[in-house]
Design a protein around this motif. Structure first.
Motif, PDB file in Angstrom:
ATOM      1  N   GLN A   1       0.845  -1.191   0.000  1.00 35.35           N
ATOM      2  CA  GLN A   1       0.000   0.000   0.000  1.00 35.35           C
ATOM      3  C   GLN A   1       0.880   1.240   0.000  1.00 35.35           C
ATOM      4  O   GLN A   1       1.909   1.269   0.651  1.00 35.35           O
ATOM      5  CB  GLN A   1      -0.911  -0.006   1.221  1.00 35.35           C
ATOM      6  CG  GLN A   1      -1.906   1.130   1.247  1.00 35.35           C
ATOM      7  CD  GLN A   1      -2.843   1.057   2.436  1.00 35.35           C
ATOM      8  OE1 GLN A   1      -2.695   0.192   3.305  1.00 35.35           O
ATOM      9  NE2 GLN A   1      -3.789   1.954   2.495  1.00 35.35           N
ATOM     10  N   LEU A   2       0.475   2.234  -0.777  1.00 39.38           N
ATOM     11  CA  LEU A   2       1.227   3.480  -0.876  1.00 39.38           C
ATOM     12  C   LEU A   2       0.275   4.628  -0.583  1.00 39.38           C
ATOM     13  O   LEU A   2      -0.725   4.791  -1.268  1.00 39.38           O
ATOM     14  CB  LEU A   2       1.825   3.635  -2.273  1.00 39.38           C
ATOM     15  CG  LEU A   2       2.678   2.452  -2.745  1.00 39.38           C
ATOM     16  CD1 LEU A   2       2.066   1.797  -3.965  1.00 39.38           C
ATOM     17  CD2 LEU A   2       4.084   2.923  -3.062  1.00 39.38           C
ATOM     18  N   GLN A   3       0.568   5.397   0.432  1.00 38.60           N
ATOM     19  CA  GLN A   3      -0.306   6.488   0.853  1.00 38.60           C
ATOM     20  C   GLN A   3       0.432   7.802   0.734  1.00 38.60           C
ATOM     21  O   GLN A   3       1.320   8.102   1.526  1.00 38.60           O
ATOM     22  CB  GLN A   3      -0.762   6.257   2.292  1.00 38.60           C
ATOM     23  CG  GLN A   3      -1.743   7.304   2.794  1.00 38.60           C
ATOM     24  CD  GLN A   3      -3.024   7.315   2.012  1.00 38.60           C
ATOM     25  OE1 GLN A   3      -3.664   6.299   1.814  1.00 38.60           O
ATOM     26  NE2 GLN A   3      -3.409   8.498   1.535  1.00 38.60           N
ATOM     27  N   ALA A   4       0.016   8.594  -0.248  1.00 36.51           N
ATOM     28  CA  ALA A   4       0.635   9.899  -0.463  1.00 36.51           C
ATOM     29  C   ALA A   4      -0.099  10.963   0.336  1.00 36.51           C
ATOM     30  O   ALA A   4      -1.330  10.922   0.457  1.00 36.51           O
ATOM     31  CB  ALA A   4       0.619  10.245  -1.946  1.00 36.51           C
ATOM     32  N   SER A   5       0.640  11.920   0.838  1.00 37.47           N
ATOM     33  CA  SER A   5       0.058  13.022   1.594  1.00 37.47           C
ATOM     34  C   SER A   5       0.974  14.235   1.507  1.00 37.47           C
ATOM     35  O   SER A   5       2.096  14.142   0.996  1.00 37.47           O
ATOM     36  CB  SER A   5      -0.142  12.618   3.054  1.00 37.47           C
ATOM     37  OG  SER A   5       1.101  12.357   3.667  1.00 37.47           O
ATOM     38  N   GLY A   6       0.473  15.361   2.005  1.00 42.25           N
ATOM     39  CA  GLY A   6       1.298  16.562   2.062  1.00 42.25           C
ATOM     40  C   GLY A   6       0.937  17.626   1.049  1.00 42.25           C
ATOM     41  O   GLY A   6       1.541  18.696   1.040  1.00 42.25           O
TER      42      GLY A   6
ATOM     43  N   ALA B   1       7.839  -3.255 -14.232  1.00 42.81           N
ATOM     44  CA  ALA B   1       6.435  -2.908 -14.037  1.00 42.81           C
ATOM     45  C   ALA B   1       6.188  -2.134 -12.757  1.00 42.81           C
ATOM     46  O   ALA B   1       6.637  -2.523 -11.678  1.00 42.81           O
ATOM     47  CB  ALA B   1       5.594  -4.185 -14.027  1.00 42.81           C
ATOM     48  N   TRP B   2       5.452  -1.012 -12.917  1.00 44.81           N
ATOM     49  CA  TRP B   2       4.971  -0.289 -11.736  1.00 44.81           C
ATOM     50  C   TRP B   2       3.766  -1.054 -11.165  1.00 44.81           C
ATOM     51  O   TRP B   2       3.029  -1.700 -11.895  1.00 44.81           O
ATOM     52  CB  TRP B   2       4.544   1.131 -12.122  1.00 44.81           C
ATOM     53  CG  TRP B   2       5.705   1.969 -12.552  1.00 44.81           C
ATOM     54  CD1 TRP B   2       6.121   2.200 -13.832  1.00 44.81           C
ATOM     55  CD2 TRP B   2       6.628   2.663 -11.705  1.00 44.81           C
ATOM     56  NE1 TRP B   2       7.238   3.000 -13.824  1.00 44.81           N
ATOM     57  CE2 TRP B   2       7.568   3.300 -12.540  1.00 44.81           C
ATOM     58  CE3 TRP B   2       6.739   2.816 -10.322  1.00 44.81           C
ATOM     59  CZ2 TRP B   2       8.620   4.080 -12.032  1.00 44.81           C
ATOM     60  CZ3 TRP B   2       7.781   3.592  -9.822  1.00 44.81           C
ATOM     61  CH2 TRP B   2       8.706   4.207 -10.672  1.00 44.81           C
ATOM     62  N   LEU B   3       3.596  -0.940  -9.847  1.00 42.93           N
ATOM     63  CA  LEU B   3       2.481  -1.626  -9.223  1.00 42.93           C
ATOM     64  C   LEU B   3       1.153  -1.111  -9.767  1.00 42.93           C
ATOM     65  O   LEU B   3       1.030   0.048 -10.157  1.00 42.93           O
ATOM     66  CB  LEU B   3       2.533  -1.416  -7.704  1.00 42.93           C
ATOM     67  CG  LEU B   3       3.761  -1.968  -6.987  1.00 42.93           C
ATOM     68  CD1 LEU B   3       3.659  -1.696  -5.498  1.00 42.93           C
ATOM     69  CD2 LEU B   3       3.964  -3.435  -7.277  1.00 42.93           C
ATOM     70  N   ASP B   4       0.161  -1.991  -9.789  1.00 42.55           N
ATOM     71  CA  ASP B   4      -1.151  -1.620 -10.315  1.00 42.55           C
ATOM     72  C   ASP B   4      -1.865  -0.612  -9.438  1.00 42.55           C
ATOM     73  O   ASP B   4      -2.671   0.190  -9.917  1.00 42.55           O
ATOM     74  CB  ASP B   4      -2.021  -2.873 -10.460  1.00 42.55           C
ATOM     75  CG  ASP B   4      -1.553  -3.768 -11.591  1.00 42.55           C
ATOM     76  OD1 ASP B   4      -1.857  -4.969 -11.557  1.00 42.55           O
ATOM     77  OD2 ASP B   4      -0.879  -3.257 -12.508  1.00 42.55           O
ATOM     78  N   SER B   5      -1.598  -0.659  -8.142  1.00 42.46           N
ATOM     79  CA  SER B   5      -2.325   0.194  -7.205  1.00 42.46           C
ATOM     80  C   SER B   5      -1.647   1.549  -7.080  1.00 42.46           C
ATOM     81  O   SER B   5      -0.492   1.639  -6.675  1.00 42.46           O
ATOM     82  CB  SER B   5      -2.387  -0.478  -5.837  1.00 42.46           C
ATOM     83  OG  SER B   5      -3.013   0.365  -4.896  1.00 42.46           O
ATOM     84  N   TRP B   6      -2.382   2.614  -7.421  1.00 41.93           N
ATOM     85  CA  TRP B   6      -1.821   3.962  -7.390  1.00 41.93           C
ATOM     86  C   TRP B   6      -2.257   4.769  -6.174  1.00 41.93           C
ATOM     87  O   TRP B   6      -1.747   5.842  -5.922  1.00 41.93           O
ATOM     88  CB  TRP B   6      -2.236   4.713  -8.650  1.00 41.93           C
ATOM     89  CG  TRP B   6      -1.493   4.237  -9.855  1.00 41.93           C
ATOM     90  CD1 TRP B   6      -1.830   3.205 -10.690  1.00 41.93           C
ATOM     91  CD2 TRP B   6      -0.251   4.755 -10.361  1.00 41.93           C
ATOM     92  NE1 TRP B   6      -0.877   3.064 -11.664  1.00 41.93           N
ATOM     93  CE2 TRP B   6       0.090   3.993 -11.485  1.00 41.93           C
ATOM     94  CE3 TRP B   6       0.585   5.787  -9.939  1.00 41.93           C
ATOM     95  CZ2 TRP B   6       1.249   4.234 -12.221  1.00 41.93           C
ATOM     96  CZ3 TRP B   6       1.736   6.048 -10.678  1.00 41.93           C
ATOM     97  CH2 TRP B   6       2.055   5.266 -11.799  1.00 41.93           C
ATOM     98  N   GLY B   7      -3.204   4.299  -5.444  1.00 37.95           N
ATOM     99  CA  GLY B   7      -3.684   5.072  -4.309  1.00 37.95           C
ATOM    100  C   GLY B   7      -4.459   6.300  -4.755  1.00 37.95           C
ATOM    101  O   GLY B   7      -4.696   6.506  -5.949  1.00 37.95           O
TER     102      GLY B   7
END
Length: 115
Positions: free
Chosen positions: A1-6, A100-106
Protein backbone atom coordinates in the motif's frame (compact mmCIF):
# COMPACT_ATOMS: atom_id res chain seq x y z
CA UNK A 1 0.00 0.00 0.00
CA UNK A 2 1.23 3.48 -0.88
CA UNK A 3 -0.31 6.49 0.85
CA UNK A 4 0.64 9.90 -0.46
CA UNK A 5 0.06 13.02 1.59
CA UNK A 6 1.30 16.56 2.06
CA UNK A 7 -0.42 18.33 -0.78
CA UNK A 8 -2.23 21.62 -0.46
CA UNK A 9 -2.67 25.12 -1.78
CA UNK A 10 0.48 27.19 -2.13
CA UNK A 11 1.40 30.41 -3.89
CA UNK A 12 3.80 30.43 -6.79
CA UNK A 13 7.34 30.35 -5.53
CA UNK A 14 6.38 28.39 -2.46
CA UNK A 15 7.35 24.94 -1.28
CA UNK A 16 5.69 21.71 -0.23
CA UNK A 17 6.98 18.35 0.92
CA UNK A 18 5.03 15.28 -0.09
CA UNK A 19 5.28 12.02 1.80
CA UNK A 20 4.54 8.49 0.67
CA UNK A 21 4.19 6.00 3.49
CA UNK A 22 4.72 2.52 2.13
CA UNK A 23 3.52 -0.74 3.61
CA UNK A 24 3.80 -4.28 2.39
CA UNK A 25 7.06 -3.73 0.53
CA UNK A 26 10.47 -2.37 1.44
CA UNK A 27 11.36 0.87 -0.31
CA UNK A 28 15.09 0.08 -0.43
CA UNK A 29 14.42 -2.92 -2.66
CA UNK A 30 12.26 -1.12 -5.22
CA UNK A 31 12.52 1.74 -7.62
CA UNK A 32 10.24 4.34 -6.08
CA UNK A 33 8.66 7.10 -8.08
CA UNK A 34 6.54 10.19 -7.90
CA UNK A 35 4.07 10.89 -10.67
CA UNK A 36 1.53 13.61 -11.29
CA UNK A 37 -1.62 14.08 -13.30
CA UNK A 38 -2.91 17.53 -14.14
CA UNK A 39 -6.54 18.07 -15.14
CA UNK A 40 -7.14 16.84 -18.67
CA UNK A 41 -3.62 15.50 -19.03
CA UNK A 42 -1.98 12.10 -18.86
CA UNK A 43 -0.12 10.95 -15.79
CA UNK A 44 3.58 11.73 -16.02
CA UNK A 45 6.65 10.62 -14.16
CA UNK A 46 8.22 13.37 -12.07
CA UNK A 47 11.05 11.76 -10.13
CA UNK A 48 12.40 8.34 -9.33
CA UNK A 49 14.89 6.90 -6.88
CA UNK A 50 16.49 3.55 -7.54
CA UNK A 51 17.09 0.81 -5.03
CA UNK A 52 20.69 1.98 -4.97
CA UNK A 53 19.69 5.56 -4.25
CA UNK A 54 20.27 7.10 -7.66
CA UNK A 55 17.76 9.74 -8.64
CA UNK A 56 16.29 10.97 -11.90
CA UNK A 57 13.95 13.87 -12.64
CA UNK A 58 11.65 15.19 -15.30
CA UNK A 59 13.43 18.07 -17.01
CA UNK A 60 10.93 20.69 -15.91
CA UNK A 61 11.45 19.95 -12.21
CA UNK A 62 15.23 19.52 -12.18
CA UNK A 63 16.81 21.81 -9.62
CA UNK A 64 13.46 22.44 -7.93
CA UNK A 65 12.27 19.02 -6.77
CA UNK A 66 14.18 16.46 -4.71
CA UNK A 67 13.17 12.85 -4.15
CA UNK A 68 14.45 11.11 -1.06
CA UNK A 69 13.67 8.08 1.04
CA UNK A 70 13.84 7.18 4.71
CA UNK A 71 14.50 3.46 4.84
CA UNK A 72 13.83 3.23 8.57
CA UNK A 73 10.42 4.83 8.12
CA UNK A 74 9.79 3.06 4.79
CA UNK A 75 8.74 6.41 3.40
CA UNK A 76 9.55 8.32 0.24
CA UNK A 77 9.48 12.11 0.04
CA UNK A 78 9.25 14.71 -2.67
CA UNK A 79 10.51 18.14 -1.68
CA UNK A 80 9.12 20.70 -4.09
CA UNK A 81 10.53 24.23 -4.19
CA UNK A 82 9.92 27.23 -6.44
CA UNK A 83 6.51 25.90 -7.36
CA UNK A 84 4.69 27.26 -10.38
CA UNK A 85 1.06 26.96 -11.50
CA UNK A 86 2.23 24.34 -14.02
CA UNK A 87 3.02 22.07 -11.08
CA UNK A 88 -0.66 21.92 -10.15
CA UNK A 89 -1.73 18.27 -10.26
CA UNK A 90 -2.61 15.23 -8.22
CA UNK A 91 0.64 13.62 -7.16
CA UNK A 92 1.01 9.87 -6.74
CA UNK A 93 3.76 7.60 -5.57
CA UNK A 94 4.42 4.11 -6.82
CA UNK A 95 6.95 1.31 -6.74
CA UNK A 96 8.52 -0.62 -9.58
CA UNK A 97 9.82 -4.15 -9.48
CA UNK A 98 11.58 -5.19 -12.65
CA UNK A 99 9.89 -3.35 -15.52
CA UNK A 100 6.43 -2.91 -14.04
CA UNK A 101 4.97 -0.29 -11.74
CA UNK A 102 2.48 -1.63 -9.22
CA UNK A 103 -1.15 -1.62 -10.31
CA UNK A 104 -2.32 0.19 -7.21
CA UNK A 105 -1.82 3.96 -7.39
CA UNK A 106 -3.68 5.07 -4.31
CA UNK A 107 -5.69 8.28 -4.10
CA UNK A 108 -2.79 10.68 -4.55
CA UNK A 109 -2.48 14.10 -2.99
CA UNK A 110 -3.60 17.33 -4.66
CA UNK A 111 -1.13 20.16 -5.13
CA UNK A 112 -2.55 23.48 -6.23
CA UNK A 113 -0.23 26.36 -7.02
CA UNK A 114 -1.82 29.77 -7.34
CA UNK A 115 -0.30 32.57 -9.41
Amino acid sequence: QLQASGGGLVQAGGSLRLSCVVSGITVRRYVMGWFRQAPGKAREQVAIISSGGSTSYKDSVKGRFTIARDIAKNTVYLQMNSLTPDDTAVYYCNAKWGNAWLDSWGQGTLVTVSS
